[in-house]
Enzyme design. Structure first.
Site, PDB file in Angstrom:
ATOM      1  N   LYS A   1       0.758  -0.641  -0.170  1.00 35.66           N
ATOM      2  CA  LYS A   1       0.077   0.032  -0.256  1.00 35.66           C
ATOM      3  C   LYS A   1       0.411   1.288  -0.275  1.00 35.66           C
ATOM      4  O   LYS A   1       0.430   2.398  -0.373  1.00 35.66           O
ATOM      5  CB  LYS A   1      -0.970  -0.182   1.341  1.00 35.66           C
ATOM      6  CG  LYS A   1      -1.691  -1.438   1.591  1.00 35.66           C
ATOM      7  CD  LYS A   1      -2.594  -1.314  -0.426  1.00 35.66           C
ATOM      8  CE  LYS A   1      -3.868  -2.970  -0.145  1.00 35.66           C
ATOM      9  NZ  LYS A   1      -3.953  -3.090  -1.104  1.00 35.66           N
TER      10      LYS A   1
ATOM     11  N   GLY B   1      -8.139  -2.975   3.415  1.00 33.84           N
ATOM     12  CA  GLY B   1      -9.729  -3.622   3.673  1.00 33.84           C
ATOM     13  C   GLY B   1      -9.209  -3.007   5.233  1.00 33.84           C
ATOM     14  O   GLY B   1     -10.191  -3.960   5.875  1.00 33.84           O
TER      15      GLY B   1
ATOM     16  N   LYS C   1     -18.264  -4.803   2.756  1.00 40.23           N
ATOM     17  CA  LYS C   1     -19.575  -3.870   2.108  1.00 40.23           C
ATOM     18  C   LYS C   1     -21.253  -4.926   1.926  1.00 40.23           C
ATOM     19  O   LYS C   1     -21.245  -6.284   2.882  1.00 40.23           O
ATOM     20  CB  LYS C   1     -19.140  -3.871   1.213  1.00 40.23           C
ATOM     21  CG  LYS C   1     -17.890  -3.227   0.516  1.00 40.23           C
ATOM     22  CD  LYS C   1     -17.428  -3.446  -0.612  1.00 40.23           C
ATOM     23  CE  LYS C   1     -16.146  -2.332  -0.881  1.00 40.23           C
ATOM     24  NZ  LYS C   1     -15.460  -2.736  -2.331  1.00 40.23           N
TER      25      LYS C   1
ATOM     26  N   GLU D   1      -6.738   3.117  -2.168  1.00 43.29           N
ATOM     27  CA  GLU D   1      -6.178   1.712  -2.296  1.00 43.29           C
ATOM     28  C   GLU D   1      -6.641   1.103  -4.059  1.00 43.29           C
ATOM     29  O   GLU D   1      -7.650   1.946  -4.848  1.00 43.29           O
ATOM     30  CB  GLU D   1      -6.682   0.501  -1.498  1.00 43.29           C
ATOM     31  CG  GLU D   1      -5.899   0.844  -0.650  1.00 43.29           C
ATOM     32  CD  GLU D   1      -6.538  -0.325   0.126  1.00 43.29           C
ATOM     33  OE1 GLU D   1      -6.503   0.070   2.457  1.00 43.29           O
ATOM     34  OE2 GLU D   1      -6.844  -1.778   0.304  1.00 43.29           O
TER      35      GLU D   1
ATOM     36  N   ARG E   1      -8.458  -7.324  -8.685  1.00 40.25           N
ATOM     37  CA  ARG E   1      -8.950  -8.509  -9.249  1.00 40.25           C
ATOM     38  C   ARG E   1     -10.661  -7.413  -9.103  1.00 40.25           C
ATOM     39  O   ARG E   1     -10.650  -7.071  -9.625  1.00 40.25           O
ATOM     40  CB  ARG E   1      -9.525  -9.109  -7.568  1.00 40.25           C
ATOM     41  CG  ARG E   1      -9.931  -8.377  -6.610  1.00 40.25           C
ATOM     42  CD  ARG E   1     -10.375  -8.960  -4.951  1.00 40.25           C
ATOM     43  NE  ARG E   1     -11.507  -8.656  -4.916  1.00 40.25           N
ATOM     44  CZ  ARG E   1     -11.220  -7.334  -3.191  1.00 40.25           C
ATOM     45  NH1 ARG E   1      -9.367  -6.836  -4.000  1.00 40.25           N
ATOM     46  NH2 ARG E   1     -12.184  -6.584  -2.895  1.00 40.25           N
TER      47      ARG E   1
ATOM     48  N   ARG F   1     -26.116  -6.973  -0.889  1.00 42.23           N
ATOM     49  CA  ARG F   1     -25.771  -8.657   0.114  1.00 42.23           C
ATOM     50  C   ARG F   1     -26.330  -8.976   0.509  1.00 42.23           C
ATOM     51  O   ARG F   1     -26.874  -8.466   1.618  1.00 42.23           O
ATOM     52  CB  ARG F   1     -24.061  -8.251   0.514  1.00 42.23           C
ATOM     53  CG  ARG F   1     -23.175  -7.875  -0.606  1.00 42.23           C
ATOM     54  CD  ARG F   1     -22.089  -7.804  -0.155  1.00 42.23           C
ATOM     55  NE  ARG F   1     -20.929  -6.599  -0.577  1.00 42.23           N
ATOM     56  CZ  ARG F   1     -19.561  -6.940  -1.356  1.00 42.23           C
ATOM     57  NH1 ARG F   1     -19.018  -7.255   0.113  1.00 42.23           N
ATOM     58  NH2 ARG F   1     -18.629  -6.172  -1.462  1.00 42.23           N
TER      59      ARG F   1
HETATM   60  C1  MV4 Z   1      -8.340   6.476   5.035  1.00 41.57           C
HETATM   61  C2  MV4 Z   1      -9.878   6.613   6.779  1.00 41.57           C
HETATM   62  C3  MV4 Z   1      -9.824   8.260   6.474  1.00 41.57           C
HETATM   63  N1  MV4 Z   1      -8.594   8.540   6.638  1.00 41.57           N
HETATM   64  N2  MV4 Z   1      -7.663   7.071   4.959  1.00 41.57           N
HETATM   65  C4  MV4 Z   1     -10.522   1.596   5.261  1.00 41.57           C
HETATM   66  C5  MV4 Z   1      -9.811   0.314   4.633  1.00 41.57           C
HETATM   67  C6  MV4 Z   1      -8.842   1.193   3.841  1.00 41.57           C
HETATM   68  N3  MV4 Z   1      -9.750   0.461   2.459  1.00 41.57           N
HETATM   69  C7  MV4 Z   1      -8.284   2.064   3.457  1.00 41.57           C
HETATM   70  N4  MV4 Z   1      -9.958   2.470   4.851  1.00 41.57           N
HETATM   71  C8  MV4 Z   1     -10.152   3.362   4.900  1.00 41.57           C
HETATM   72  N5  MV4 Z   1      -8.722   4.541   4.856  1.00 41.57           N
HETATM   73  C9  MV4 Z   1      -7.317   8.061   6.322  1.00 41.57           C
HETATM   74  N6  MV4 Z   1      -6.429   8.529   5.350  1.00 41.57           N
HETATM   75  C10 MV4 Z   1     -10.868   5.745   6.592  1.00 41.57           C
HETATM   76  C11 MV4 Z   1     -10.957   4.321   5.836  1.00 41.57           C
HETATM   77  C12 MV4 Z   1     -11.781   3.532   5.928  1.00 41.57           C
HETATM   78  C13 MV4 Z   1     -12.393   3.703   5.406  1.00 41.57           C
HETATM   79  C14 MV4 Z   1     -12.223   3.436   4.239  1.00 41.57           C
HETATM   80  C15 MV4 Z   1     -13.190   3.245   3.633  1.00 41.57           C
HETATM   81  C16 MV4 Z   1     -14.380   2.703   3.318  1.00 41.57           C
HETATM   82  C17 MV4 Z   1     -14.817   2.304   4.532  1.00 41.57           C
HETATM   83  C18 MV4 Z   1     -14.151   2.643   5.769  1.00 41.57           C
HETATM   84  C19 MV4 Z   1     -14.106   2.069   7.070  1.00 41.57           C
HETATM   85  C20 MV4 Z   1     -13.737   2.430   7.950  1.00 41.57           C
HETATM   86  C21 MV4 Z   1     -11.909   3.182   8.078  1.00 41.57           C
END
Ligand code: MV4
Length: 452
Positions: A116, A164, A237, A288, A292, A338
């Site tokens: 990442k 994730g 999700k 990210e 896939r 889902r």
């Molecule tokens: C973040 C964020 C807030 N600020 N990065 C959650 C999993 C991974 N995809 C990255 N995630 C997050 N990164 C910053 N700088 C909040 C999350 C996050 C989140 C992101 C997307 C969907 C659901 C989430 C649930 C909790 C935290």
């Protein structure tokens, strides 16, 4: 063109891939674990090979068994689906060595995007906005503190090998930083065997908006608009929709072009999803990139009319994309619910078991992707998702109404499912207004009617 395809997966995605292959005249080989002997993907495939006992590590994750199944059946390609080996670069290398086409990106592309911190640096270099953060991995708590002082608290400490939501810790202030930094690194070392971590400014209440991209081996790449996946519970999700209620056409174009720029920058081939965080001011940041096909790909298919699995198979066969960006039109609104074998009235605890009565909804704009059938025994061994209810309608309001109607028709007795959760969510004003963020479930009262 691929002549015979082995599907290295199970459940609804295996059924989905077999259907696409069959329509293209491609022979199919299913692999299954002993507990999946009676499952639908085994019945639908032209051939089926048992690859081991129930536990995934002894069957669906057993690379030698899957490669051997491909060789003995004469399959010339393998589709990994999602989960299991879908983002395992070593599995891709084994396919390459065996002369079997892997329906997906190269091993190197998976490695590049799996790290990442490296993915973030690559996005930055491709001109894709990233969250203000450290320049690569951060070695010491002192360096972390210096960075945090520069961008201001709260900050997120993220594991390079994470993703994730795994290996993520929030530090609200300087007092917490060292403890959280050390905890994140220890957690990452234990979970991934790699304790590297980087820092980002923590964005409050972001939306999760991801763009579907298709790229062929001739260097063409297109985006198929976005999916809003903000309704999540513990990074799982539950409801996804396309397009996102939060995007304007201008923002959609900017984000789509950024997603394509990143995919092209890494010489990526096949389907990819570029995930962004969208803040309340409409600023977007790279989060990210998934290498896939995703669970939620059907809502993109519904609003574009493009069969993403067929496009993957064509790309893997070396064919150029049959579409240009100008050919792709956004039509209507789609929502995926889902359906998991979980009890939402009791903390979503798993509820596997035999399905005695199964009634799936139908009608205009209603699609159900499932591997279930009356009499099917939902095993406790694997992921709890048993169906995806995919709704399409010309407008979001009509899709909401159609979704409520379809959910009311759906019967999966006697097991408990997430259907009552979806029905309750559809009654929440902020959800109806499309005014949601990733903390929706934690911040809203969702009254689930216990089915008794
Ligand atoms: C973040 C964020 C807030 N600020 N990065 C959650 C999993 C991974 N995809 C990255 N995630 C997050 N990164 C910053 N700088 C909040 C999350 C996050 C989140 C992101 C997307 C969907 C659901 C989430 C649930 C909790 C935290």
């Amino acid at each position: 063109m691929i002549q015979k395809l082995l599907i290295a997966n199970r459940g609804e995605i295996a059924v989905r891939i077999i259907r696409a292959a069959r329509e293209m005249g491609i022979a199919t080989v299913a692999v299954f674990s002993e507990i999946d002997a009676d499952s639908m993907h085994v019945r639908l495939a032209d051939e089926a090979i048992c690859i081991g006992p129930a536990p995934s590590v002894k069957s669906y994750l057993m690379v030698p068994n899957i490669i051997m199944a491909a060789k003995s059946s004469g399959a010339d390609a393998i589709h990994p689906g999602y989960g299991f080996l879908a983002e395992n670069a070593d599995f891709v290398r084994h396919c390459d060595e065996a002369g079997i086409i892997f329906v997906g990106p190269s091993a190197d592309a998976i490695d590049r995007m799996g790290n990442k911190a490296q993915a973030r640096a690559t996005a930055q270099a491709a001109g894709v906005p990233v969250v203000p953060g450290s320049d690569g991995v951060v070695e010491t708590a002192a360096d972390a503190a210096q960075f945090a002082d520069e961008v201001g608290y709260p900050v997120l400490i993220k594991a390079s090998a994470g993703g994730g939501g795994k290996g993520m810790r929030v530090a609200e202030n300087a007092d917490e930083l060292e403890k959280q930094f050390t905890a994140a690194k220890n957690e990452a070392a234990a979970a991934f065997g790699n304790d590297e971590a980087y820092l980002e400014k923590y964005l409050a209440k972001p939306r999760h908006v991801e763009f579907q991209v298709l790229a062929d081996s001739a260097g063409n790449a297109v985006y198929l608009f976005e999916r809003d996946c903000s309704i999540q519970r513990r990074h799982q999700k539950l409801i996804e929709e396309a397009p996102s209620p939060a995007l304007t056409p201008q923002l959609r174009k900017k984000m789509g072009e950024a997603a394509v720029a990143l995919v092209k920058a890494v010489d990526y081939v096949n389907a990819a999803t570029v995930e962004f965080l969208l803040d309340k001011d409409g600023k977007f940041y790279f989060m990210e990139m998934n290498t896939r096909v995703q669970v939620e790909h059907p809502i993109t298919e519904q609003i574009t009319g493009i069969d993403i699995i067929k496009e993957q198979l064509r790309i893997a066969s070396g064919e150029p994309l049959s579409i240009t960006q100008d050919d792709i039109e956004l039509d209507g609104h789609a929502i995926e619910f889902r359906i998991n074998a979980e009890d939402p009235a009791h903390d979503f605890r798993p509820n596997p078991g035999r399905i005695d009565q199964l009634i799936v909804p139908g009608g205009f704009g209603v699609r159900v992707d499932t591997h279930c059938y009356p009499g099917y025994l939902v095993p406790p061994t694997y992921d709890s998702m048993i169906a995806k209810l995919v709704i399409w309608a010309p407008t979001r309001d009509e899709a909401l109404a159609r979704g409520a109607r379809a959910l009311a028709e759906m019967i999966i007795d006697p097991i408990k499912t997430t259907i009552p959760f979806h029905q309750a969510a559809l009654r929440v004003d902020d959800f109806i207004a499309g005014d949601v963020a990733t903390d929706f479930i934690e911040t809203h009262q969702i009254d689930i009617e216990d089915e008794g």
